[in-house]
Scaffold this active site. Sequence first.
Site, short mmCIF file in Angstrom:
data_model
loop_
_atom_site.label_atom_id
_atom_site.label_comp_id
_atom_site.label_asym_id
_atom_site.label_seq_id
_atom_site.Cartn_x
_atom_site.Cartn_y
_atom_site.Cartn_z
CD GLN A 125 20.29 112.07 71.23
OE1 GLN A 125 19.70 112.59 72.18
NE2 GLN A 125 21.51 112.40 70.88
CG HIS A 131 21.82 113.60 65.21
ND1 HIS A 131 22.17 112.95 66.37
CD2 HIS A 131 20.67 113.01 64.78
CE1 HIS A 131 21.28 112.01 66.64
NE2 HIS A 131 20.35 112.03 65.70
CG LEU A 132 19.73 120.38 63.69
CD1 LEU A 132 20.83 120.31 64.74
CD2 LEU A 132 19.83 121.70 62.93
P1 5GP Z 1 18.43 109.57 65.93
O1 5GP Z 1 17.59 108.34 65.97
O2 5GP Z 1 19.52 109.52 66.98
O3 5GP Z 1 17.66 110.85 65.97
O4 5GP Z 1 19.12 109.59 64.51
C1 5GP Z 1 20.23 108.82 64.21
C2 5GP Z 1 20.24 108.67 62.71
O5 5GP Z 1 21.53 108.23 62.34
C3 5GP Z 1 19.24 107.66 62.16
O6 5GP Z 1 18.35 108.30 61.25
C4 5GP Z 1 20.11 106.62 61.48
O7 5GP Z 1 19.56 106.13 60.27
C5 5GP Z 1 21.41 107.37 61.24
N1 5GP Z 1 22.60 106.53 61.25
C6 5GP Z 1 22.92 105.56 62.15
N2 5GP Z 1 24.11 105.01 61.85
C7 5GP Z 1 24.56 105.66 60.74
C8 5GP Z 1 25.75 105.53 59.96
O8 5GP Z 1 26.63 104.71 60.22
N3 5GP Z 1 25.87 106.36 58.89
C9 5GP Z 1 24.91 107.27 58.55
N4 5GP Z 1 25.12 108.03 57.48
N5 5GP Z 1 23.78 107.42 59.29
C10 5GP Z 1 23.61 106.63 60.36
#
Ligand code: 5GP
Length: 145
Positions: A125, A131-132
């Site tokens: 994460q 988030h999903l």
């Molecule tokens: P995690 O790595 O926490 O599971 O997923 C976070 C996701 O958020 C990643 O897939 C990344 O590409 C996305 N993300 C990060 N910053 C932004 C942003 O500013 N806008 C959008 N639409 N997605 C983001």
Amino acid sequence: MQSGRIEPQAQHRSPLARLETMGLDPGVYTGHAMGCLFCKIVDKQIPSTAVYEDELAYAFADINPKAPVHILIVPREHFDSLSEAGKDEQELLGHLLWAAAEIAREKNLANGYRIVVNTGADGGQTVDHLHLHLLGGRALTWPPG
Ligand code: 5GP
Ligand code: ZN
């Protein structure tokens, strides 16, 4: 019983309800106060490509898509991660899953898709707002890295 142990019931309350129980003002500890990126996206302070929204959830396109369809579904309320969601959040969690399936139907992902909830450091994460991920539009490999 050990002193300082959190009662099971308290563990199942939402993070904000727990703060209230501790006599702390939840307003000071919201995702906004912590500068949370996804709280800002939910509030449209930071632009995103909206895919779906209702009173509980907001879904938008991932900025760095890992599949032809890559959508993030987030609760409007801030939770750091799935580990923060207690018994009170069961309905919300179900709603987020339903919303993901609804978006998948709308995107014609009849061939299949994957829902991912990266949780914590070992889970990969990177944004600390529950988030999903909805991934689809190509055959996905297993297991993930
Ligand atoms: P995690 O790595 O926490 O599971 O997923 C976070 C996701 O958020 C990643 O897939 C990344 O590409 C996305 N993300 C990060 N910053 C932004 C942003 O500013 N806008 C959008 N639409 N997605 C983001
Ligand atoms: Zn947040």
